[in-house]
Design an enzyme around this catalytic site. Structure first.
Site, PDB file in Angstrom:
ATOM      1  N   GLU A  47     -14.225   9.566 -11.753  1.00  0.00           N
ATOM      2  CA  GLU A  47     -13.839  10.553 -12.781  1.00  0.00           C
ATOM      3  C   GLU A  47     -13.595   9.811 -14.111  1.00  0.00           C
ATOM      4  OE1 GLU A  47      -9.722  11.757 -12.358  1.00  0.00           O
ATOM      5  OE2 GLU A  47     -10.101  13.734 -13.217  1.00  0.00           O
ATOM      6  N   ASN A 107     -13.529  18.493 -17.804  1.00  0.00           N
ATOM      7  CA  ASN A 107     -13.552  17.253 -17.037  1.00  0.00           C
ATOM      8  C   ASN A 107     -14.744  17.402 -16.084  1.00  0.00           C
ATOM      9  OD1 ASN A 107     -13.049  15.066 -15.394  1.00  0.00           O
ATOM     10  ND2 ASN A 107     -10.832  15.405 -15.293  1.00  0.00           N
ATOM     11  N   LYS A 124     -14.501  20.299 -13.345  1.00  0.00           N
ATOM     12  CA  LYS A 124     -13.319  20.282 -12.468  1.00  0.00           C
ATOM     13  C   LYS A 124     -12.622  21.641 -12.424  1.00  0.00           C
ATOM     14  CE  LYS A 124      -9.252  17.270 -11.859  1.00  0.00           C
ATOM     15  NZ  LYS A 124      -8.652  16.029 -12.370  1.00  0.00           N
ATOM     16  N   GLU A 143      -3.897  17.074 -18.397  1.00  0.00           N
ATOM     17  CA  GLU A 143      -5.245  17.637 -18.191  1.00  0.00           C
ATOM     18  C   GLU A 143      -5.296  19.117 -18.539  1.00  0.00           C
ATOM     19  OE1 GLU A 143      -7.881  16.550 -14.972  1.00  0.00           O
ATOM     20  OE2 GLU A 143      -6.277  15.288 -14.189  1.00  0.00           O
ATOM     21  N   CYS A 168     -11.262  14.531  -8.462  1.00  0.00           N
ATOM     22  CA  CYS A 168      -9.870  14.085  -8.294  1.00  0.00           C
ATOM     23  C   CYS A 168      -8.954  15.112  -7.640  1.00  0.00           C
ATOM     24  CB  CYS A 168      -9.313  13.608  -9.629  1.00  0.00           C
ATOM     25  SG  CYS A 168      -7.811  12.639  -9.342  1.00  0.00           S
ATOM     26  N   ASN A 193      -8.840   9.527 -10.728  1.00  0.00           N
ATOM     27  CA  ASN A 193      -7.889   8.666 -11.465  1.00  0.00           C
ATOM     28  C   ASN A 193      -6.531   9.118 -10.965  1.00  0.00           C
ATOM     29  OD1 ASN A 193      -8.967   7.398 -14.517  1.00  0.00           O
ATOM     30  ND2 ASN A 193     -10.296   8.790 -13.402  1.00  0.00           N
TER      31      ASN A 193
HETATM   32  N1  CDT Z   1      -6.960  12.948 -12.242  1.00  0.00           N
HETATM   33  C1  CDT Z   1      -6.253  13.674 -11.361  1.00  0.00           C
HETATM   34  O1  CDT Z   1      -6.568  14.821 -11.077  1.00  0.00           O
HETATM   35  N2  CDT Z   1      -5.162  13.087 -10.855  1.00  0.00           N
HETATM   36  C2  CDT Z   1      -4.258  13.784 -10.003  1.00  0.00           C
HETATM   37  C3  CDT Z   1      -2.882  13.339 -10.269  1.00  0.00           C
HETATM   38  C4  CDT Z   1      -1.932  14.306  -9.737  1.00  0.00           C
HETATM   39  S1  CDT Z   1      -0.408  14.182 -10.483  1.00  0.00           S
HETATM   40  C5  CDT Z   1      -0.460  15.114 -11.862  1.00  0.00           C
HETATM   41  C6  CDT Z   1      -4.556  13.625  -8.528  1.00  0.00           C
HETATM   42  O2  CDT Z   1      -4.485  14.633  -7.818  1.00  0.00           O
HETATM   43  O3  CDT Z   1      -4.790  12.509  -8.060  1.00  0.00           O
END
Ligand code: CDT
Length: 321
Positions: A47, A107, A124, A143, A168, A193
């Site tokens: 991502e 995204n 996303k 986000e 993600c 990420n």
């Molecule tokens: N990039 C991404 O979606 N990261 C989320 C972090 C969650 S905490 C706000 C994840 O689910 O890994």
């Protein structure tokens, strides 16, 4: 007919805020070469693979961060990746921040063919974090400020099979895999990420790696599909991002896993025909699913405890505090 391909999970180490796009694309090309050297047909990048994870910062003026968005794909800075992939005959998956010509921000991830044609694009669906500035956080997760959500989980035909993409946070939701699975998905590509520290509930921090694999392994097994989960990892601008990129078989077993938090490629032979072992037995949807019992899954968003069930909250015991 056998439907076998070699897939590389191309984990990226951190990308810092001032790293320039040319150097980042060179890193991607180096990973593409590693994939090609072990005969990969497909290399999967994470991502937001072209930038640092910029939603960790608030900016009053959203357009301050427009330079992190791609207005076209490919574009002159990313074209060398497409050219090299075509030269090597390697297909790739790439996550990036997309800005449309009418100013919408997503995204996004794409799947490019061995000829460099874009076979599919995904935006996303599940955007985590928050919309407003929350300065109490060690770092933010904006986000929901920087992106609009995508509205479709769809599959694409490639490698004589059915491929799907998710990004993600999507991987934490069983609905993601099931909606892909209901379209016959045999290989899901998922970049991430994931900050190891979760400010709203730091007790989850030590479980970050466990939860990452838990959700992807379950999604793979319960839908009889391969899952490739690829991280941007390591310390990015003071924020530790989880690594542990992995390739997961339809059995739910991890067959390859990165061991560093740097640029690293691991690969596995992916036999799409193995999906049938699960899709045609335990998870034979046609035979065993009961959609008439699952109606609340699409009609309802939050929890609705049926009337008549009394729930005692902690505060109820000592209302004076
Ligand atoms: N990039 C991404 O979606 N990261 C989320 C972090 C969650 S905490 C706000 C994840 O689910 O890994």
């Amino acid at each position: 007919m056998t439907r076998i391909l070699k897939v590389g999970a191309a984990q990226l180490g951190p990308i810092q805020r001032d790293d320039n796009r040319k150097e980042i694309v060179e890193r991607l090309i180096a990973l593409l070469h590693k994939g090609s050297a072990v005969s990969c047909d497909l290399v999967v990048f994470p991502e937001l693979a072209l930038t640092t994870f910029f939603p960790r910062w608030w900016s009053e003026d959203i357009s301050d961060f427009d330079h992190f968005f791609e207005t076209e794909m490919p574009n002159p800075e990313v074209q060398p990746l497409f050219d090299e992939a075509k030269k090597l005959g390697v297909s790739f998956h790439l996550g990036y921040a997309e800005m449309t010509s009418d100013g919408h921000r997503y995204n996004t991830a794409i799947l490019a063919s061995k000829n460099g044609d874009i076979l599919g694009k995904y935006r996303k669906v599940h955007l985590p974090g928050h919309e407003e500035n929350e300065p109490w956080r060690t770092f933010q997760h904006l986000e929901r400020y920087y992106f609009e959500p995508g509205n479709e989980l769809k599959v694409f035909g490639a490698f004589d099979g059915v491929l799907g993409m998710a990004i993600c946070n999507d991987r934490r939701w069983p609905e993601t895999y099931r909606v892909l699975g209901l379209q016959g998905c045999e290989l899901a590509l998922i970049g991430y990420n994931t900050p190891v520290h979760y400010p709203p509930d730091p007790s989850q921090d030590v479980l970050a790696g466990f939860h990452n694999h838990l959700v992807m392994q379950s999604g793979a097994y319960q839908n009889g599909m391969w899952v490739v989960g690829v991280a941007k990892a390591g310390n990015e601008e003071g924020c530790d991002l989880l690594g542990e990129s992995s390739i997961i078989a339809p059995s739910g077993e991890i067959v390859a896993q990165c061991s560093t938090v740097e640029d690293e490629l691991v690969s596995a032979v992916v036999d799409l025909d193995m999906c049938a072992n699960y899709k045609e037995t335990l998870f034979d949807f046609d035979r065993y699913r009961r959609p008439e019992v699952y109606k609340s899954i699409t009609s309802q968003v939050g929890v609705e405890i049926p009337e008549g069930i009394e729930v005692r909250k902690e505060d109820d015991e000592n209302p004076e505090g």
